[in-house]
Design an enzyme around this catalytic site. Structure first.
Site, PDB file in Angstrom:
ATOM      1  N   TRP A  19       0.871  -1.219   0.084  1.00 21.39           N
ATOM      2  CA  TRP A  19       0.134   0.010  -0.054  1.00 21.39           C
ATOM      3  C   TRP A  19       1.104   1.149  -0.191  1.00 21.39           C
ATOM      4  O   TRP A  19       1.804   1.326   0.877  1.00 21.39           O
ATOM      5  CB  TRP A  19      -0.922  -0.023   1.246  1.00 21.39           C
ATOM      6  N   ASP A  45      -0.994  -5.568   9.282  1.00 20.03           N
ATOM      7  CA  ASP A  45      -2.005  -4.605   8.817  1.00 20.03           C
ATOM      8  C   ASP A  45      -3.362  -5.199   8.532  1.00 20.03           C
ATOM      9  O   ASP A  45      -3.406  -5.914   7.603  1.00 20.03           O
ATOM     10  CB  ASP A  45      -1.530  -3.529   7.749  1.00 20.03           C
ATOM     11  N   LYS A  58     -13.470  -0.508   5.572  1.00 18.98           N
ATOM     12  CA  LYS A  58     -13.893  -1.588   4.418  1.00 18.98           C
ATOM     13  C   LYS A  58     -15.057  -2.404   4.890  1.00 18.98           C
ATOM     14  O   LYS A  58     -16.099  -2.475   4.510  1.00 18.98           O
ATOM     15  CB  LYS A  58     -12.639  -2.247   3.902  1.00 18.98           C
TER      16      LYS A  58
HETATM   17  N1  KET Z   1      -3.733  -0.649   5.197  1.00 20.92           N
HETATM   18  C1  KET Z   1      -3.889  -1.155   3.941  1.00 20.92           C
HETATM   19  C2  KET Z   1      -3.258  -2.228   3.383  1.00 20.92           C
HETATM   20  C3  KET Z   1      -4.881  -0.258   3.032  1.00 20.92           C
HETATM   21  O1  KET Z   1      -5.113  -0.580   1.673  1.00 20.92           O
HETATM   22  C4  KET Z   1      -5.531   0.857   3.658  1.00 20.92           C
HETATM   23  C5  KET Z   1      -6.500   1.525   2.581  1.00 20.92           C
HETATM   24  C6  KET Z   1      -5.266   1.152   5.035  1.00 20.92           C
HETATM   25  C7  KET Z   1      -4.509   0.506   5.490  1.00 20.92           C
HETATM   26  C8  KET Z   1      -5.894   2.582   5.520  1.00 20.92           C
HETATM   27  O2  KET Z   1      -7.270   2.487   5.591  1.00 20.92           O
HETATM   28  P1  KET Z   1      -7.831   3.272   6.737  1.00 20.92           P
HETATM   29  O3  KET Z   1      -9.148   3.942   5.838  1.00 20.92           O
HETATM   30  O4  KET Z   1      -6.977   4.419   7.243  1.00 20.92           O
HETATM   31  O5  KET Z   1      -8.538   2.514   7.709  1.00 20.92           O
HETATM   32  N2  KET Z   1      -6.330   1.516   1.332  1.00 20.92           N
HETATM   33  C9  KET Z   1      -7.214   2.225   0.300  1.00 20.92           C
HETATM   34  C10 KET Z   1      -7.729   3.417   0.707  1.00 20.92           C
HETATM   35  C11 KET Z   1      -6.407   4.485   0.763  1.00 20.92           C
HETATM   36  O6  KET Z   1      -5.528   4.635  -0.057  1.00 20.92           O
HETATM   37  O7  KET Z   1      -6.660   5.503   1.871  1.00 20.92           O
HETATM   38  C12 KET Z   1      -6.623   1.845  -0.842  1.00 20.92           C
HETATM   39  O8  KET Z   1      -5.730   1.544  -1.128  1.00 20.92           O
HETATM   40  O9  KET Z   1      -7.414   2.567  -2.037  1.00 20.92           O
END
Ligand code: KET
Length: 453
Positions: free
Chosen positions: A182, A263, A299
């Protein structure tokens, strides 16, 4: 000291009316003199012709969230946003889960609820239930009370707080992240104060896991190094180790005292089962060793904008866990003081009520199944078009994303010619697709592959 001298010299109560008058006469005199002088005094420094920020260069858009910015500017009626990992319905609309609506309704109607500050570590119920969700209700780490869980600002905030805690208190300051990962991981951990290195993870030739490379790189990492692991549904590749491979990874890591930092942003989205997706974390927790895990409800409960997540640190015993928690509070307090109450209250309401919990698992499974059906439909559509290449990875990969293998020129072509928005590494969010939009995407991929080799 400073405040003492300030109060003694400026206290008006200590001045006589005569000295007050003298001061105001002096002030008038100074103002008049300045009005005559050739160099005027500006009302404030920022009213000068040049901004004090004039030297600042425009920063780049975020590689993932910037895709949405570009998408929003496109007036085309056929545009499609497959950038950010956010679930959409068959109608292409964001989804608020029914069970979330129900929980919110309960919260709003409960007049005993107030808007007081939460403790620094967040909502106690939420923390307990989050630990149960990831480690399992009968987990020894919970039974033995050798865990601390703190509510943080979704997955990102949990990673950041965990990173800062490690940078401050852990003897090894290097974190190894998978290649690729990510896009925010390297930034989060660098700013947390850790030094970031990578380990091999994905093999573009097989579009699968480079297990040998992974084991070699973890094997040569210095003892005690922190290893970032995606708990399930690896982003962006959609490639996870098998249970047997996880077991080998666990043994190697424990033999070298490498510190696992999981994660967990997609629990329930990989297999449709919350328990199955938590297996890698539970495997590490069961061996008695220490670990960290960052959980996100963005998600799996669709609570993206509520920013609700948790950081858990599993320790050797309850006494250490208590001291670790006291230090986490010192990381959090100057960062954002304490976390928001609404999202965590929704999660706690759902997790503690058997009926709501069951309803949630059904809705979660429906989201996971819709994504799996999009994989099948896209694969079939490319097959029907005779698009050159082996596209079986679309079906094999797991979770929200397909790592297509399209290169950045092909992606740019698809955006330019077909108004399809995705990250430049060729990742598409399958959750943004619907039966209606699959043909458009398949046409675009077919054209990109045949025209832009
Ligand atoms: N870890 C991973 C692996 C991840 O894909 C995301 C979000 C997060 C943590 C953080 O999510 P949060 O909303 O802080 O709980 N990924 C998607 C959104 C982004 O980039 O913020 C994405 O990859 O599209």
């Amino acid at each position: 000291m400073a405040s003492k001298s300030f109060s003694s010299s400026s206290s008006s109560s200590g001045c006589s009316p005569a000295s007050d008058r003298r001061i105001s006469v002096l002030a008038r005199h100074l103002v008049a003199e300045n009005a005559l002088s050739s160099s005027p005094i500006y009302a404030s420094p920022t009213s000068s012709a040049n901004s004090v920020f004039a030297h600042i260069a425009r920063g780049p858009e975020d590689p993932i969230l910037g895709v949405t910015v570009a998408y929003n500017k496109d007036p085309s009626p056929v545009k499609l946003n497959l950038g950010v990992g956010a679930y959409r319905t068959e109608e292409g609309k964001p989804l608020v889960l029914n069970v979330v609506r129900k929980a919110e309704h309960m919260l709003v109607n409960d007049r005993s609820r107030v808007k007081e500050y939460l403790p620094i570590v967040g909502l106690a119920d939420f923390n307990k239930l989050s630990a149960k969700l990831i480690f399992g209700a009968d987990s020894p780490v919970i039974r033995e009370n050798r865990i601390t869980t703190v509510q943080c600002l979704s997955g990102t905030g949990s990673l950041r707080v965990g990173g800062e805690f490690l940078a401050k208190h852990y003897h090894q300051r290097t974190i190894y992240i998978p290649l690729p990962t990510w896009g925010n991981h390297p930034k989060v951990f660098t700013l947390a104060g850790l030094s970031v290195k990578t380990y091999r993870y994905y093999d573009p030739a097989t579009r699968g896991l480079n297990f040998q490379g992974l084991m070699e790189d973890l094997g040569s990492a210095p003892s005690g190094a922190i290893i970032l692991l995606h708990a399930c549904a690896h982003n962006p590749t959609g490639v996870d180790p098998t249970p047997q491979q996880w077991e080998q990874i666990r043994r190697l890591m424990r033999s070298k005292a490498l510190m696992p930092f999981f994660d967990s942003a997609y629990q329930g989205f990989a297999s449709g089962s919350l328990d199955e997706d938590a297996q890698p974390v539970r495997m590490f927790a069961a061996d008695g060793g220490e670990l960290l895990v960052a959980q996100s409800y963005a998600k799996n409960m669709g609570l993206y904008g509520e920013r609700v997540g948790a950081l858990s640190i599993v320790c050797k015993d309850a006494d250490v866990a208590g001291r670790v928690e006291s230090q986490l509070k010192l990381v959090i307090r100057p960062m954002y003081s304490n976390p928001p109450i609404h999202g965590a209250s929704i999660v706690a309401a759902i997790l503690k009520d058997g009926n709501l919990y069951n309803e949630w698992t059904i809705e979660l499974k429906a989201m996971a199944d819709r994504i799996i059906s999009m994989r099948k439909q896209l694969f079939d559509a490319l097959h029907a078009r005779g698009t050159p290449g082996d596209w079986s990875h679309i079906i094999k990969q797991i979770g929200m994303f397909t790592f297509t293998g399209l290169n950045s020129e092909q992606v740019a072509f698809m955006t330019r010619e077909y108004h399809i928005y995705m990250t430049s590494d060729g990742r598409i969010s399958m959750a943004g697709l619907s039966s209606k939009t699959v043909p458009h995407l398949a046409d675009a991929i077919h054209a990109a592959v045949t025209r832009m080799k």
